[in-house]
Every structure is written in C-alpha cells, then in structure tokens.
Design a protein around this motif. Structure first.
Motif, mmCIF file in Angstrom:
data_model
loop_
_atom_site.group_PDB
_atom_site.id
_atom_site.type_symbol
_atom_site.label_atom_id
_atom_site.label_comp_id
_atom_site.label_asym_id
_atom_site.label_seq_id
_atom_site.Cartn_x
_atom_site.Cartn_y
_atom_site.Cartn_z
ATOM 1 N N VAL A 7 0.865 -1.183 0.000
ATOM 2 C CA VAL A 7 0.000 0.000 0.000
ATOM 3 C C VAL A 7 0.897 1.226 0.000
ATOM 4 O O VAL A 7 1.606 1.479 0.970
ATOM 5 C CB VAL A 7 -0.941 0.026 1.227
ATOM 6 N N THR A 8 0.907 1.968 -1.112
ATOM 7 C CA THR A 8 1.639 3.228 -1.125
ATOM 8 C C THR A 8 0.728 4.262 -0.477
ATOM 9 O O THR A 8 -0.479 4.267 -0.711
ATOM 10 C CB THR A 8 2.033 3.680 -2.547
ATOM 11 N N GLY A 9 1.305 5.095 0.371
ATOM 12 C CA GLY A 9 0.484 6.063 1.098
ATOM 13 C C GLY A 9 -0.268 5.416 2.242
ATOM 14 O O GLY A 9 -1.312 5.898 2.674
ATOM 15 N N GLY A 10 0.274 4.338 2.770
ATOM 16 C CA GLY A 10 -0.399 3.586 3.824
ATOM 17 C C GLY A 10 -0.442 4.271 5.177
ATOM 18 O O GLY A 10 -1.099 3.785 6.089
ATOM 19 N N SER A 11 0.237 5.405 5.319
ATOM 20 C CA SER A 11 0.186 6.150 6.583
ATOM 21 C C SER A 11 -0.880 7.237 6.564
ATOM 22 O O SER A 11 -1.154 7.851 7.584
ATOM 23 C CB SER A 11 1.547 6.784 6.888
ATOM 24 N N VAL A 41 9.786 5.557 3.186
ATOM 25 C CA VAL A 41 10.168 5.291 1.805
ATOM 26 C C VAL A 41 9.555 6.358 0.903
ATOM 27 O O VAL A 41 8.348 6.594 0.944
ATOM 28 C CB VAL A 41 9.676 3.901 1.336
ATOM 29 N N ASP A 42 10.384 6.979 0.086
ATOM 30 C CA ASP A 42 9.912 7.927 -0.932
ATOM 31 C C ASP A 42 9.597 7.108 -2.183
ATOM 32 O O ASP A 42 10.490 6.454 -2.736
ATOM 33 C CB ASP A 42 11.004 8.959 -1.212
ATOM 34 N N ILE A 43 8.356 7.108 -2.638
ATOM 35 C CA ILE A 43 7.978 6.264 -3.779
ATOM 36 C C ILE A 43 8.655 6.686 -5.075
ATOM 37 O O ILE A 43 8.594 5.967 -6.059
ATOM 38 C CB ILE A 43 6.452 6.186 -3.980
ATOM 39 N N LEU A 64 -2.002 4.682 -3.217
ATOM 40 C CA LEU A 64 -2.741 5.771 -2.579
ATOM 41 C C LEU A 64 -1.828 6.940 -2.224
ATOM 42 O O LEU A 64 -2.303 7.950 -1.707
ATOM 43 C CB LEU A 64 -3.447 5.263 -1.315
ATOM 44 N N ALA A 65 -0.533 6.810 -2.486
ATOM 45 C CA ALA A 65 0.400 7.899 -2.190
ATOM 46 C C ALA A 65 0.073 9.079 -3.101
ATOM 47 O O ALA A 65 -0.220 8.902 -4.278
ATOM 48 C CB ALA A 65 1.838 7.454 -2.418
ATOM 49 N N ALA A 66 0.105 10.264 -2.530
ATOM 50 C CA ALA A 66 -0.223 11.439 -3.330
ATOM 51 C C ALA A 66 0.243 12.708 -2.643
ATOM 52 O O ALA A 66 0.333 12.776 -1.421
ATOM 53 C CB ALA A 66 -1.736 11.521 -3.546
ATOM 54 N N LEU A 67 0.539 13.675 -3.472
ATOM 55 C CA LEU A 67 0.683 15.038 -3.002
ATOM 56 C C LEU A 67 -0.737 15.578 -3.097
ATOM 57 O O LEU A 67 -1.219 15.912 -4.174
ATOM 58 C CB LEU A 67 1.657 15.802 -3.902
ATOM 59 N N TYR A 76 4.091 22.700 -7.254
ATOM 60 C CA TYR A 76 5.118 21.708 -7.544
ATOM 61 C C TYR A 76 4.569 20.682 -8.536
ATOM 62 O O TYR A 76 4.382 19.513 -8.206
ATOM 63 C CB TYR A 76 5.585 21.021 -6.258
ATOM 64 N N GLU A 77 4.312 21.133 -9.750
ATOM 65 C CA GLU A 77 3.650 20.301 -10.748
ATOM 66 C C GLU A 77 4.401 19.010 -11.046
ATOM 67 O O GLU A 77 3.797 17.946 -11.121
ATOM 68 C CB GLU A 77 3.456 21.081 -12.042
ATOM 69 N N TYR A 78 5.703 19.106 -11.238
ATOM 70 C CA TYR A 78 6.450 17.901 -11.596
ATOM 71 C C TYR A 78 6.466 16.900 -10.447
ATOM 72 O O TYR A 78 6.283 15.693 -10.660
ATOM 73 C CB TYR A 78 7.879 18.224 -12.042
ATOM 74 N N GLU A 79 6.669 17.385 -9.228
ATOM 75 C CA GLU A 79 6.666 16.492 -8.069
ATOM 76 C C GLU A 79 5.305 15.821 -7.913
ATOM 77 O O GLU A 79 5.208 14.635 -7.607
ATOM 78 C CB GLU A 79 7.039 17.239 -6.792
ATOM 79 N N ALA A 80 4.234 16.589 -8.139
ATOM 80 C CA ALA A 80 2.887 16.016 -8.066
ATOM 81 C C ALA A 80 2.712 14.930 -9.121
ATOM 82 O O ALA A 80 2.155 13.859 -8.839
ATOM 83 C CB ALA A 80 1.837 17.107 -8.244
ATOM 84 N N TYR A 81 3.211 15.182 -10.309
ATOM 85 C CA TYR A 81 3.139 14.185 -11.382
ATOM 86 C C TYR A 81 3.907 12.922 -11.001
ATOM 87 O O TYR A 81 3.407 11.803 -11.156
ATOM 88 C CB TYR A 81 3.676 14.774 -12.686
ATOM 89 N N GLU A 82 5.128 13.099 -10.481
ATOM 90 C CA GLU A 82 5.947 11.955 -10.083
ATOM 91 C C GLU A 82 5.255 11.118 -8.998
ATOM 92 O O GLU A 82 5.187 9.898 -9.093
ATOM 93 C CB GLU A 82 7.291 12.414 -9.524
ATOM 94 N N ILE A 83 4.778 11.790 -7.963
ATOM 95 C CA ILE A 83 4.201 11.093 -6.808
ATOM 96 C C ILE A 83 2.818 10.531 -7.124
ATOM 97 O O ILE A 83 2.525 9.375 -6.823
ATOM 98 C CB ILE A 83 4.123 12.040 -5.595
ATOM 99 N N ASN A 84 1.975 11.338 -7.718
ATOM 100 C CA ASN A 84 0.580 10.950 -7.920
ATOM 101 C C ASN A 84 0.372 10.012 -9.109
ATOM 102 O O ASN A 84 -0.578 9.234 -9.107
ATOM 103 C CB ASN A 84 -0.301 12.170 -8.108
ATOM 104 N N THR A 85 1.255 10.086 -10.108
ATOM 105 C CA THR A 85 1.013 9.347 -11.340
ATOM 106 C C THR A 85 2.073 8.315 -11.657
ATOM 107 O O THR A 85 1.755 7.150 -11.888
ATOM 108 C CB THR A 85 0.903 10.317 -12.529
ATOM 109 N N LEU A 86 3.323 8.739 -11.688
ATOM 110 C CA LEU A 86 4.383 7.792 -12.089
ATOM 111 C C LEU A 86 4.521 6.675 -11.094
ATOM 112 O O LEU A 86 4.767 5.561 -11.401
ATOM 113 C CB LEU A 86 5.731 8.509 -12.249
#
Length: 86
Positions: A7-11, A41-43, A64-67, A76-86
């Motif tokens: 589970v990503t974003g399990g916290s 852990v940074d996804i 479920l990990a997300a900004l 922080y568009e790129y970071e949001a893309y990395e975390i939320n999508t990639l």
C-alpha cells in the motif's frame, strides 16, 4: 495462502484504514510511505521500490500515495506528477 499487499500512502487516512482492513482479512501488508514511522520510503526512489518489490513479492498493489494539496500540486507540478502518477 497468504496474499501480500503493498500500500503506497499507507500512513494516510485512507491508506491506514485500508491496511487495517486488509490485515483483518488476513492479508500480509507492507506500507510504502514517507511518513511511516518504522520504514520511511519515498515512492520516487525507484531503486528502493525495486528492492521492496523483490523482497515482498506483492500479489496486489494499492497506490494511494499522493501530493494531496491542490495548492502544492499547482506549485510543484512535476513532483505532483511523479508522486501521484508515475
């Protein structure tokens, strides 16, 4: 047979409740979250993720990990893309 779940974003709010439910249903869970007290852990760290997946060998992944803040996503568009999508 035990089902292993990552589970990503399990916290977070939803992730923590999902982990509790999965464990209640007999799943073996692994939390991938920057805010995990025991295993931060940074996804976006693909090397670390590869090691986790190689070790855990999950049957299912819940991403479920997300900004989550819209303001932060806009700033922080790129970071949001990395975390939320990639």
């Amino acid at each position: 047979m035990t089902i292993r779940a990552v589970v990503t974003g399990g916290s977070g709010f939803i992730g923590s409740h999902l982990i509790k439910r999965l464990e209640k249903d007999g799943y073996e869970t692994y939390n991938v979250d920057m805010n995990d007290k025991n295993n931060s852990v940074d996804i976006r760290n693909m090397n670390k993720l590869k090691l986790i997946f190689k070790e855990v060998k999950p049957d299912v992944v819940f991403h479920l990990a997300a900004l989550a803040s819209v303001l932060l996503c806009e700033r922080y568009e790129y970071e949001a893309y990395e975390i939320n999508t990639l």
